[in-house]
Structure formats: structure tokens, C-alpha cells
Motif scaffolding. Structure first.
Motif, PDB file in Angstrom:
ATOM      1  N   ILE A 114      -6.789 -53.726  53.516  1.00 42.08           N
ATOM      2  CA  ILE A 114      -6.730 -52.997  54.650  1.00 42.08           C
ATOM      3  C   ILE A 114      -8.349 -53.076  55.271  1.00 42.08           C
ATOM      4  CG2 ILE A 114      -6.850 -50.482  54.398  1.00 42.08           C
ATOM      5  CD1 ILE A 114      -5.060 -50.280  51.551  1.00 42.08           C
ATOM      6  N   ASP A 115      -9.574 -53.134  54.177  1.00 43.02           N
ATOM      7  CA  ASP A 115     -10.069 -52.973  55.345  1.00 43.02           C
ATOM      8  C   ASP A 115     -11.356 -53.779  56.427  1.00 43.02           C
ATOM      9  OD1 ASP A 115     -11.826 -50.729  53.447  1.00 43.02           O
ATOM     10  OD2 ASP A 115     -12.872 -52.960  51.981  1.00 43.02           O
ATOM     11  N   ARG A 116      -9.890 -55.341  56.695  1.00 40.57           N
ATOM     12  CA  ARG A 116      -9.959 -56.422  57.233  1.00 40.57           C
ATOM     13  C   ARG A 116      -9.057 -55.985  57.912  1.00 40.57           C
ATOM     14  NH1 ARG A 116      -9.894 -60.188  52.437  1.00 40.57           N
ATOM     15  NH2 ARG A 116      -7.568 -60.340  53.221  1.00 40.57           N
ATOM     16  N   LEU A 117      -8.174 -55.407  58.246  1.00 44.27           N
ATOM     17  CA  LEU A 117      -7.063 -54.992  58.681  1.00 44.27           C
ATOM     18  C   LEU A 117      -7.912 -53.957  59.507  1.00 44.27           C
ATOM     19  CD1 LEU A 117      -3.810 -55.423  56.978  1.00 44.27           C
ATOM     20  CD2 LEU A 117      -4.388 -57.052  59.237  1.00 44.27           C
ATOM     21  N   GLU A 118      -8.484 -53.163  59.053  1.00 46.51           N
ATOM     22  CA  GLU A 118      -9.385 -51.598  59.841  1.00 46.51           C
ATOM     23  C   GLU A 118     -10.610 -51.981  60.401  1.00 46.51           C
ATOM     24  OE1 GLU A 118      -9.390 -47.112  58.183  1.00 46.51           O
ATOM     25  OE2 GLU A 118     -10.957 -49.003  57.519  1.00 46.51           O
ATOM     26  N   ARG A 119     -11.230 -53.279  60.132  1.00 47.94           N
ATOM     27  CA  ARG A 119     -12.338 -53.554  60.991  1.00 47.94           C
ATOM     28  C   ARG A 119     -12.181 -54.360  61.957  1.00 47.94           C
ATOM     29  NH1 ARG A 119     -14.378 -54.703  56.198  1.00 47.94           N
ATOM     30  NH2 ARG A 119     -13.961 -57.449  56.148  1.00 47.94           N
ATOM     31  N   ALA A 120     -10.702 -55.530  61.287  1.00 43.01           N
ATOM     32  CA  ALA A 120     -10.273 -56.444  63.001  1.00 43.01           C
ATOM     33  C   ALA A 120      -9.621 -55.399  64.294  1.00 43.01           C
ATOM     34  CB  ALA A 120      -8.626 -57.151  62.379  1.00 43.01           C
ATOM     35  N   GLY A 121      -9.225 -53.696  63.875  1.00 39.30           N
ATOM     36  CA  GLY A 121      -8.640 -52.635  64.985  1.00 39.30           C
ATOM     37  C   GLY A 121      -6.823 -52.961  64.716  1.00 39.30           C
ATOM     38  N   HIS A 122      -6.508 -53.293  63.535  1.00 43.13           N
ATOM     39  CA  HIS A 122      -4.903 -53.377  63.315  1.00 43.13           C
ATOM     40  C   HIS A 122      -4.205 -52.075  62.722  1.00 43.13           C
ATOM     41  CE1 HIS A 122      -4.859 -57.018  64.612  1.00 43.13           C
ATOM     42  NE2 HIS A 122      -5.685 -57.919  63.791  1.00 43.13           N
TER      43      HIS A 122
END
Length: 127
Positions: A53-61
Motif C-alpha cells: 500500500i505504501d508503494r502504491l500510495e507513493r506512486a499515486g495509484h
């Protein structure tokens, strides 16, 4: 293979793509997805789910928001940019698949559905 190409082209981990697909499926069904539910769907522990979730959030997804039904819950929502990205990449394949299926009658479609459901069961029972 198509999902792996999507992940590679968009600098994503394959699990991130699986998470986005699960979140989009839930969205289409009108269901909210908590981190716990996403983790169960992906077969991840709490730390692994948080990392995705953190990775996807950082990527704006995706974004974390309060639940509609229960404001105490935090749910994960897919951002429209991620939906558009997926549609651009997967849309042509989906369109071609839908067009291909139009060439089959209902009996043939039933056999195809039974076959795919059987393969899905076989793949998920072994995990």
C-alpha cells in the motif's frame, strides 16, 4: 505474462499489480477494501500489505481514506490515474478478448467458463 510486462513497464512489483487488480475488482463490485482484506486477498501478512500500500500510495495509484459505511475504518481506494493507466495497457487485450468471445454460442461459452473455473480452482487449491 501481460501483467508482468505491465509491472515492468511501470516500475512496479508484480504484487503491486495484483493489489491494484484486487482493488479495482472490489471497486467494480461496490465494496470497500481495508488493508486487512487486501492482505488476505493477496496472501500477505500485515507488514507486507503495508509495504504494498505504501508503494502504491507513493506512486499515486491509491489513497487511504475513511470508510463510507464505518468512518472508523481506513480503506484503500484506487486513484483514477491508476484506472486510466490500467485501461490504456489492458484495454486493447480486454477488447480483443470480448470480441473473440462474441464468436461463440452459449453452449461453447458455458464450456469455456467451466474450463476456466476449473483451472482457477486447481491453481488456488494448491496454494
Amino acid at each position: 505474462m501481460h501483467s508482468a510486462r505491465f509491472a515492468h513497464r511501470n516500475d512496479m512489483h508484480p504484487t503491486d499489480v495484483r493489489a491494484l487488480i484486487a482493488l479495482m475488482d472490489a471497486r467494480r463490485a461496490g465494496e470497500e477494501t481495508t488493508a486487512g482484506r487486501l492482505g488476505r486477498t493477496l496472501g500477505l501478512n500485515s507488514a507486507g500489505t503495508t509495504a504494498v500500500i505504501d508503494r502504491l500510495e507513493r506512486a499515486g495509484h491509491v489513497r487511504r481514506v475513511r470508510g463510507r459505511a464505518d468512518r472508523r475504518q481506513v480503506v484503500v481506494e484506487v486513484d483514477e490515474r491508476a484506472v486510466a493507466l490500467g485501461q490504456r495497457f489492458f484495454g486493447p487485450l480486454i477488447g480483443q478478448t470480448v470480441e473473440l468471445l462474441r464468436g461463440y454460442d452459449e453452449r461453447e461459452l458455458s464450456a469455456i467458463r467451466d474450463f476456466l473455473n476449473g483451472v482457477h480452482r486447481a491453481a488456488t487449491e494448491g496454494t
